[in-house]
Design a protein around this motif. Structure first.
Motif, PDB file in Angstrom:
ATOM      1  N   CYS A  35       0.836  -1.214   0.000  1.00 25.61           N
ATOM      2  CA  CYS A  35       0.000   0.000   0.000  1.00 25.61           C
ATOM      3  C   CYS A  35       0.863   1.253   0.000  1.00 25.61           C
ATOM      4  O   CYS A  35       0.568   2.229  -0.702  1.00 25.61           O
ATOM      5  CB  CYS A  35      -0.920   0.005   1.217  1.00 25.61           C
ATOM      6  N   LEU A  41      -3.600   3.530  -3.953  1.00 25.66           N
ATOM      7  CA  LEU A  41      -4.321   2.778  -2.934  1.00 25.66           C
ATOM      8  C   LEU A  41      -4.357   3.527  -1.607  1.00 25.66           C
ATOM      9  O   LEU A  41      -5.339   3.466  -0.874  1.00 25.66           O
ATOM     10  CB  LEU A  41      -3.678   1.407  -2.724  1.00 25.66           C
ATOM     11  N   LEU A  42      -3.280   4.218  -1.304  1.00 24.76           N
ATOM     12  CA  LEU A  42      -3.136   4.836   0.011  1.00 24.76           C
ATOM     13  C   LEU A  42      -3.815   6.204   0.090  1.00 24.76           C
ATOM     14  O   LEU A  42      -4.465   6.523   1.087  1.00 24.76           O
ATOM     15  CB  LEU A  42      -1.650   4.983   0.350  1.00 24.76           C
ATOM     16  N   GLY A  89     -12.311   3.140  -0.024  1.00 20.98           N
ATOM     17  CA  GLY A  89     -11.209   2.415   0.602  1.00 20.98           C
ATOM     18  C   GLY A  89     -11.425   0.922   0.641  1.00 20.98           C
ATOM     19  O   GLY A  89     -10.486   0.151   0.852  1.00 20.98           O
ATOM     20  N   THR A  92      -9.272  -1.726  -1.457  1.00 18.57           N
ATOM     21  CA  THR A  92      -7.842  -1.933  -1.214  1.00 18.57           C
ATOM     22  C   THR A  92      -7.450  -3.397  -1.241  1.00 18.57           C
ATOM     23  O   THR A  92      -6.505  -3.801  -1.918  1.00 18.57           O
ATOM     24  CB  THR A  92      -7.443  -1.318   0.142  1.00 18.57           C
ATOM     25  N   GLN A  95      -7.565  -4.949  -4.742  1.00 19.38           N
ATOM     26  CA  GLN A  95      -6.473  -4.506  -5.607  1.00 19.38           C
ATOM     27  C   GLN A  95      -5.158  -5.170  -5.207  1.00 19.38           C
ATOM     28  O   GLN A  95      -4.333  -5.503  -6.072  1.00 19.38           O
ATOM     29  CB  GLN A  95      -6.336  -2.977  -5.548  1.00 19.38           C
ATOM     30  N   GLY A 127      -6.022  -3.735   4.613  1.00 20.04           N
ATOM     31  CA  GLY A 127      -7.040  -2.771   4.216  1.00 20.04           C
ATOM     32  C   GLY A 127      -7.739  -2.146   5.394  1.00 20.04           C
ATOM     33  O   GLY A 127      -8.066  -0.954   5.385  1.00 20.04           O
ATOM     34  N   VAL A 130      -5.444   0.528   6.845  1.00 13.69           N
ATOM     35  CA  VAL A 130      -5.460   1.732   5.995  1.00 13.69           C
ATOM     36  C   VAL A 130      -6.784   2.473   6.145  1.00 13.69           C
ATOM     37  O   VAL A 130      -6.822   3.703   6.254  1.00 13.69           O
ATOM     38  CB  VAL A 130      -5.221   1.343   4.522  1.00 13.69           C
ATOM     39  N   LEU A 171     -14.314  -4.389   1.928  1.00 17.71           N
ATOM     40  CA  LEU A 171     -13.013  -5.033   1.740  1.00 17.71           C
ATOM     41  C   LEU A 171     -13.184  -6.517   1.417  1.00 17.71           C
ATOM     42  O   LEU A 171     -12.534  -7.051   0.512  1.00 17.71           O
ATOM     43  CB  LEU A 171     -12.160  -4.876   3.007  1.00 17.71           C
TER      44      LEU A 171
END
Length: 207
Positions: A35, A41-42, A89, A92, A95, A127, A130, A171
């Protein structure tokens, strides 16, 4: 990488469960580093939600002040933007899985004695970390813009917790789509389907 390999491979033979738990930490740490190496992504989910928060507050706060004296529009729009963070988000984990599948890393992990749930749980946990950071940062921005919920700090913590809980669901959904298709476009479609729904949520006038 050596730590992950040692934890994943380990000595031959059963039991596999202890190896899986030992590998979960290194695999999650690796997903977090992935990430950090992927700004899209971040930062993209956070910047998107922050943009909407600033625009909504700047453009509509004066209207709210005129129609509801003493009310703060930021207290209404902050939960909406946190909902947006949960949606955006939530891709994440999917991905990260797609990236590992494309590089062949995921296939190599399947040859190890680690349980399959570990290979999916690690990017999901990354995820969640994050997403928690995003929700906390967006809440802090809301405080800077004047958010002052009547219930104080417990209300803000509840907002962050609800965002993480909802985002974890997305997620898991994105991880399932990424694992099934191996296609980043398919994972992105999860956001395209659910993100517009956030604009149909009920809006309450601030007290």
């Amino acid at each position: 990488m050596s730590t992950i390999t040692a934890a994943v491979a380990g000595p031959a033979g059963p039991p596999a469960a202890p190896k899986s738990w030992a590998a979960l930490g290194p695999l999650t740490a690796r997903s977090l580093r992935s990430c950090l190496r992927a700004p899209s992504l971040l930062l993209s989910p956070l910047l998107t939600s922050a943009f909407f928060l600033i625009i909504y507050e700047g453009q509509l706060s004066s209207v709210t002040a005129a129609t509801t004296p003493g009310g703060r529009y930021i207290d209404v729009v902050l939960p909406l933007c946190l909902l947006t963070t949960a949606f955006t988000g939530g891709a994440t984990a999917g991905q990260l899985l797609v990236s590992d599948i494309g590089s062949g890393y995921h296939a190599r992990l399947w040859l190890t004695p680690v349980s399959r749930w570990t290979l999916v749980t690690a990017p999901v946990l990354a995820g969640v970390v994050v997403l928690t950071a995003h929700a906390a940062a967006l809440t802090a921005l809301g405080l800077l813009l004047g958010s002052n919920p009547a219930s104080g700090t417990p209300a803000l913590l509840a907002l962050i917790g609800a965002t993480v809980l909802l985002g974890t669901g997305f997620l898991l959904l994105a991880a399932a789509v990424g694992l099934h298709t191996g296609d980043s476009s398919a994972v992105g479609s999860v956001i395209l389907v659910f993100f517009p729904l956030s604009f149909f949520t009920a809006h309450l006038r601030p007290a």
